[in-house]
Design an enzyme around this catalytic site. Structure first.
Site, PDB file in Angstrom:
ATOM      1  N   GLU A  25      42.014  35.146  54.282  1.00  0.00           N
ATOM      2  CA  GLU A  25      40.467  35.054  53.676  1.00  0.00           C
ATOM      3  C   GLU A  25      40.481  33.509  54.072  1.00  0.00           C
ATOM      4  O   GLU A  25      41.542  32.896  54.894  1.00  0.00           O
ATOM      5  CB  GLU A  25      40.600  34.263  51.804  1.00  0.00           C
ATOM      6  CG  GLU A  25      41.941  33.951  51.363  1.00  0.00           C
ATOM      7  CD  GLU A  25      41.929  33.016  50.250  1.00  0.00           C
ATOM      8  OE1 GLU A  25      40.204  32.307  50.266  1.00  0.00           O
ATOM      9  OE2 GLU A  25      42.131  32.704  49.396  1.00  0.00           O
ATOM     10  N   LYS A  86      30.761  28.941  50.469  1.00  0.00           N
ATOM     11  CA  LYS A  86      31.439  29.936  49.611  1.00  0.00           C
ATOM     12  C   LYS A  86      31.542  31.082  49.707  1.00  0.00           C
ATOM     13  O   LYS A  86      30.619  30.993  48.389  1.00  0.00           O
ATOM     14  CB  LYS A  86      32.450  28.677  48.115  1.00  0.00           C
ATOM     15  CG  LYS A  86      33.460  29.862  47.683  1.00  0.00           C
ATOM     16  CD  LYS A  86      33.789  28.912  46.111  1.00  0.00           C
ATOM     17  CE  LYS A  86      34.100  30.550  45.029  1.00  0.00           C
ATOM     18  NZ  LYS A  86      35.460  29.210  43.740  1.00  0.00           N
ATOM     19  N   VAL A 106      38.874  35.590  48.203  1.00  0.00           N
ATOM     20  CA  VAL A 106      39.473  37.066  47.982  1.00  0.00           C
ATOM     21  C   VAL A 106      38.357  38.167  47.771  1.00  0.00           C
ATOM     22  O   VAL A 106      39.327  38.888  48.526  1.00  0.00           O
ATOM     23  CB  VAL A 106      40.419  36.790  46.909  1.00  0.00           C
ATOM     24  CG1 VAL A 106      41.313  38.153  46.272  1.00  0.00           C
ATOM     25  CG2 VAL A 106      41.076  35.772  47.469  1.00  0.00           C
ATOM     26  N   ASP A 138      32.532  32.840  32.689  1.00  0.00           N
ATOM     27  CA  ASP A 138      33.374  32.819  34.227  1.00  0.00           C
ATOM     28  C   ASP A 138      34.653  33.591  34.228  1.00  0.00           C
ATOM     29  O   ASP A 138      35.875  33.224  34.474  1.00  0.00           O
ATOM     30  CB  ASP A 138      33.370  31.149  34.196  1.00  0.00           C
ATOM     31  CG  ASP A 138      33.655  30.914  35.371  1.00  0.00           C
ATOM     32  OD1 ASP A 138      33.689  31.697  36.341  1.00  0.00           O
ATOM     33  OD2 ASP A 138      33.690  29.750  35.678  1.00  0.00           O
ATOM     34  N   SER A 140      35.810  35.494  37.589  1.00  0.00           N
ATOM     35  CA  SER A 140      36.144  35.835  39.008  1.00  0.00           C
ATOM     36  C   SER A 140      35.831  37.230  39.270  1.00  0.00           C
ATOM     37  O   SER A 140      36.304  37.727  39.403  1.00  0.00           O
ATOM     38  CB  SER A 140      37.332  34.799  39.711  1.00  0.00           C
ATOM     39  OG  SER A 140      37.669  35.395  41.159  1.00  0.00           O
ATOM     40  N   ALA A 141      34.895  37.239  40.448  1.00  0.00           N
ATOM     41  CA  ALA A 141      34.844  38.205  41.241  1.00  0.00           C
ATOM     42  C   ALA A 141      36.327  39.076  41.806  1.00  0.00           C
ATOM     43  O   ALA A 141      35.279  40.242  42.399  1.00  0.00           O
ATOM     44  CB  ALA A 141      33.211  38.479  41.684  1.00  0.00           C
ATOM     45  N   ASP A 142      36.433  38.562  42.631  1.00  0.00           N
ATOM     46  CA  ASP A 142      38.319  38.594  42.445  1.00  0.00           C
ATOM     47  C   ASP A 142      38.782  40.328  41.874  1.00  0.00           C
ATOM     48  O   ASP A 142      39.161  40.319  41.895  1.00  0.00           O
ATOM     49  CB  ASP A 142      39.335  37.935  43.120  1.00  0.00           C
ATOM     50  CG  ASP A 142      39.053  36.967  43.749  1.00  0.00           C
ATOM     51  OD1 ASP A 142      38.406  36.840  44.287  1.00  0.00           O
ATOM     52  OD2 ASP A 142      39.541  35.528  43.480  1.00  0.00           O
ATOM     53  N   LYS A 159      45.430  31.363  40.359  1.00  0.00           N
ATOM     54  CA  LYS A 159      45.670  30.587  39.633  1.00  0.00           C
ATOM     55  C   LYS A 159      46.232  30.056  38.782  1.00  0.00           C
ATOM     56  O   LYS A 159      45.508  30.554  37.502  1.00  0.00           O
ATOM     57  CB  LYS A 159      44.462  29.529  40.202  1.00  0.00           C
ATOM     58  CG  LYS A 159      44.601  30.035  42.215  1.00  0.00           C
ATOM     59  CD  LYS A 159      43.444  29.327  42.854  1.00  0.00           C
ATOM     60  CE  LYS A 159      42.488  29.673  42.361  1.00  0.00           C
ATOM     61  NZ  LYS A 159      41.483  31.034  44.004  1.00  0.00           N
TER      62      LYS A 159
HETATM   63  N1  PSU Z   1      43.906  30.935  46.806  1.00  0.00           N
HETATM   64  C1  PSU Z   1      44.506  29.506  46.885  1.00  0.00           C
HETATM   65  N2  PSU Z   1      42.805  28.518  46.726  1.00  0.00           N
HETATM   66  C2  PSU Z   1      41.329  28.490  46.687  1.00  0.00           C
HETATM   67  C3  PSU Z   1      41.974  30.240  46.146  1.00  0.00           C
HETATM   68  C4  PSU Z   1      42.928  31.197  46.589  1.00  0.00           C
HETATM   69  O1  PSU Z   1      45.248  28.996  47.092  1.00  0.00           O
HETATM   70  O2  PSU Z   1      40.967  27.954  47.020  1.00  0.00           O
HETATM   71  C5  PSU Z   1      40.460  30.698  46.583  1.00  0.00           C
HETATM   72  C6  PSU Z   1      40.108  32.654  46.643  1.00  0.00           C
HETATM   73  O3  PSU Z   1      38.876  31.841  47.865  1.00  0.00           O
HETATM   74  C7  PSU Z   1      39.294  33.076  45.948  1.00  0.00           C
HETATM   75  C8  PSU Z   1      39.273  31.731  45.133  1.00  0.00           C
HETATM   76  O4  PSU Z   1      39.340  34.418  46.340  1.00  0.00           O
HETATM   77  O5  PSU Z   1      39.569  30.786  45.633  1.00  0.00           O
HETATM   78  C9  PSU Z   1      38.686  31.914  43.490  1.00  0.00           C
HETATM   79  O6  PSU Z   1      37.341  31.236  43.100  1.00  0.00           O
HETATM   80  P1  PSU Z   1      36.274  31.297  41.900  1.00  0.00           P
HETATM   81  O7  PSU Z   1      37.224  31.326  40.770  1.00  0.00           O
HETATM   82  O8  PSU Z   1      35.119  31.160  42.311  1.00  0.00           O
HETATM   83  O9  PSU Z   1      35.768  33.182  42.049  1.00  0.00           O
HETATM   84 MN    MN Z   2      33.703  32.292  39.340  1.00  0.00          MN
END
Ligand code: PSU
Ligand code: MN
Length: 301
Positions: A25, A86, A106, A138, A140-142, A159
């Protein structure tokens, strides 16, 4: 290959001849890590994949196309330009249509990698249910993309700025298998330990390959989340990290940070509180995840 999709020659040749390919990614470089560590991380991930005999395919959006196999100059462009979007799954089409530069999360990376049949990808930690997500929604779409992209996502868990128990509940509901690689515990990104036990463990990339084969044979839509702890010498005890995260989450709330800005904001605050330790751990785990992803891709044969 397609008007809006550009698979680069080296990746296409590898796919055509059955050589292992690992998707990577780009949001982590554009929005997750500071310059110049982001470029070091990108180089380390690609090198780790190559050392294991696979071809890296970093994914991002540039000049009206989704690119599979960004050059190092293009990665640098995404990692250093100030106005890189993003890109999660909902943003892919609008950003390509507007011909804007975009770094894929992701979710977006898994969607594009699956479109071109790359079976393995690596990241640091996936997104998940945010702390307070039961009211903010909130999530994540992941997680949802993992439920419909048959790909192995190699990571150090989710995370730890997130609500890990709720993230795991959501993955269970979505039917996404989680497999610990060399661990019986869900890792917490910067930390080896989370206190959350896993039901499934493997110790060999070939075992992951079999799990992917079974998923495919049974026509499952879901991917497989392969989690391994961060490298021991760079990992940070969860008790230390938790303190920084709580401060960061409070500050995000006070400052009214919402939506896709939340994760980059929290990662940045934790990096400052930890005096760079979290960034070093992040780079270390990205490299080791890329290496494991390449070994799994190799085992797929
Ligand atoms: N892994 C890391 N650092 C990051 C991310 C993943 O070590 O910044 C990113 C990835 O791209 C993941 C995104 O998909 O953070 C998640 O963002 P959100 O919570 O807004 O979906
Ligand atoms: Mn989010």
């Amino acid at each position: 290959m397609d008007r809006y999709l550009d698979m680069r020659v080296e990746v296409a040749a590898a796919m055509a001849t059955g050589r292992p390919v690992v998707a990577l990614e780009s949001t982590v470089y554009a929005h997750g890590l500071p310059y110049p560590v982001n470029l070091e991380a990108a180089a380390a991930m690609e090198a780790a994949v190559r050392e294991e005999g696979a071809v890296p395919a970093t994914i991002g959006l540039l000049r009206g196309r989704a690119i599979v196999g960004l050059t190092s100059d293009e990665i640098e462009e995404l990692a250093t330009s100030p106005h890189v979007a993003k890109v999660s799954v909902r943003d892919i089409a609008p950003v390509i249509a507007a011909r804007l530069p975009g770094a894929t999360t992701v979710a977006a990376t898994a969607a594009i990698a699956t479109r071109v049949s790359i079976p393995v990808m690596a990241t640091g930690g996936i997104g998940g249910v945010h702390r307070g997500g039961e009211t903010s929604l909130d999530v994540s779409a992941d997680l949802h993309e993992l439920a419909r992209s048959p790909i192995a996502v190699v990571c150090a868990g989710a995370k730890s700025v997130l609500d890990l128990p709720r993230t795991l509940e959501a993955l269970e509901t979505l039917g996404v298998p989680i497999v610990g690689f060399g661990t019986d515990e869900f890792p917490a990104f910067y930390s080896v330990e989370s206190g959350i036990p896993l039901e499934h463990r493997v110790d060999d990339p070939a075992e992951v390959a079999v799990i992917l084969e079974v998923q495919a044979a049974l026509n499952r839509a879901q991917g497989v989340l392969v989690v391994q702890p961060p490298p021991a010498d760079e990992a940070i005890p969860l008790v230390d990290v938790d303190e920084w995260i709580e401060e960061a989450v409070d500050e995000a709330e006070r400052s009214g940070v919402v939506g896709k800005a939340v994760t980059p904001f929290l990662l940045d605050r934790v990096s400052r509180s930890s005096e760079g330790r979290s960034v070093r751990a992040n780079v270390g785990l990205l490299e080791s995840n890329a290496r494991l992803a390449a070994r799994i891709a190799g085992a797929l044969g």
